[in-house]
Write an enzyme that holds these catalytic residues in place. Sequence first.
Site, mmCIF file in Angstrom:
data_model
loop_
_atom_site.group_PDB
_atom_site.id
_atom_site.type_symbol
_atom_site.label_atom_id
_atom_site.label_comp_id
_atom_site.label_asym_id
_atom_site.label_seq_id
_atom_site.Cartn_x
_atom_site.Cartn_y
_atom_site.Cartn_z
ATOM 1 N N ASP A 33 0.859 -1.185 0.000
ATOM 2 C CA ASP A 33 0.000 0.000 0.000
ATOM 3 C C ASP A 33 0.902 1.246 0.000
ATOM 4 O O ASP A 33 2.100 1.154 0.308
ATOM 5 C CB ASP A 33 -0.882 -0.037 1.252
ATOM 6 C CG ASP A 33 -1.652 1.240 1.472
ATOM 7 O OD1 ASP A 33 -2.271 1.734 0.519
ATOM 8 O OD2 ASP A 33 -1.625 1.756 2.605
ATOM 9 N N TYR A 34 0.330 2.402 -0.347
ATOM 10 C CA TYR A 34 1.142 3.623 -0.389
ATOM 11 C C TYR A 34 0.965 4.479 0.871
ATOM 12 O O TYR A 34 1.804 4.459 1.760
ATOM 13 C CB TYR A 34 0.819 4.447 -1.644
ATOM 14 C CG TYR A 34 1.756 5.633 -1.793
ATOM 15 C CD1 TYR A 34 3.052 5.454 -2.262
ATOM 16 C CD2 TYR A 34 1.363 6.915 -1.427
ATOM 17 C CE1 TYR A 34 3.932 6.523 -2.364
ATOM 18 C CE2 TYR A 34 2.232 7.996 -1.521
ATOM 19 C CZ TYR A 34 3.510 7.789 -1.994
ATOM 20 O OH TYR A 34 4.381 8.844 -2.081
ATOM 21 N N ASP A 216 -2.327 -0.396 5.747
ATOM 22 C CA ASP A 216 -2.728 0.191 7.026
ATOM 23 C C ASP A 216 -4.209 0.533 7.127
ATOM 24 O O ASP A 216 -4.708 0.789 8.221
ATOM 25 C CB ASP A 216 -1.943 1.493 7.256
ATOM 26 C CG ASP A 216 -2.453 2.632 6.382
ATOM 27 O OD1 ASP A 216 -2.480 2.462 5.143
ATOM 28 O OD2 ASP A 216 -2.846 3.674 6.930
#
Length: 267
Positions: A33-34, A216
């Site tokens: 994920d970024y 997250d």
Amino acid sequence: MSTSHLNPITEGISISIIQKALQQTSKRIFFLDYDGTLSPIVDQPSEALLPPQIKELILQLSQIGTVVIISGRDRHFLAATFENIPVHLIAEHGAFVRMAYLPGWNKMNSFGQSWQQALRPILHAYQDRCAGSLVEQKESSLAWHYRTAKNQDEATKLAKRLLEQLAQSPIVSELGLQTVDGNKVIEVKKAAYNKGTAAEQYIETGDYDFVLAIGDDTTDEDMFLALPESSFTIKVGAGPTAARTRIADQRQVAALLTALLTSAAHK
């Protein structure tokens, strides 16, 4: 390099077990994920830049396996951020995919934008009621961000009301839309795709013997649930999760990636 001080895991499967599994495999895939994972969460999304240390770690990771950046970000942001980095890109929660080394994007599902015109006034009404919040229109979704709201208590209450209003909206139900309650953001998108469906396509077309995913936010839960049970799924931060492992916060991601790379070097 010793990894004795690189122990970012706070609960779940230990880093040593993950390292050992990586050493015993040869066809690996990493889903990253970024925001909140590779880059820290910031008030202004445009300021969420890729830290140089993380960029270098991703470059090294791409040399030992397939790296897939899987994000809610739009494709233009991801293309610019990961320019000249040999990674696959998944934008807008699975709406668009760009293969490494190829210039074009594939649109994964058919989605019109007429529904956005119908819902945009609702989200803008909440923006008007909540100073500092903003509405973002992507190619495949609409989002109301309230991280920058001046009154966070009021913003949280309004977010709950917006979720309730969208749940009762005939537009959402009749057009097959999904409401995503993210990290200080409410997003509406087509339900036909998500990070889980996007990740599954990679798993189905590749004979991977090591799968690792890090994220997250609530949108990453679709990815954690969709991946094979043998995958190493890692939640960044607090909150309920389907992931098998947890690390404390985004600052620990660099230590985790370093530990993985070190174990691969000592295979």
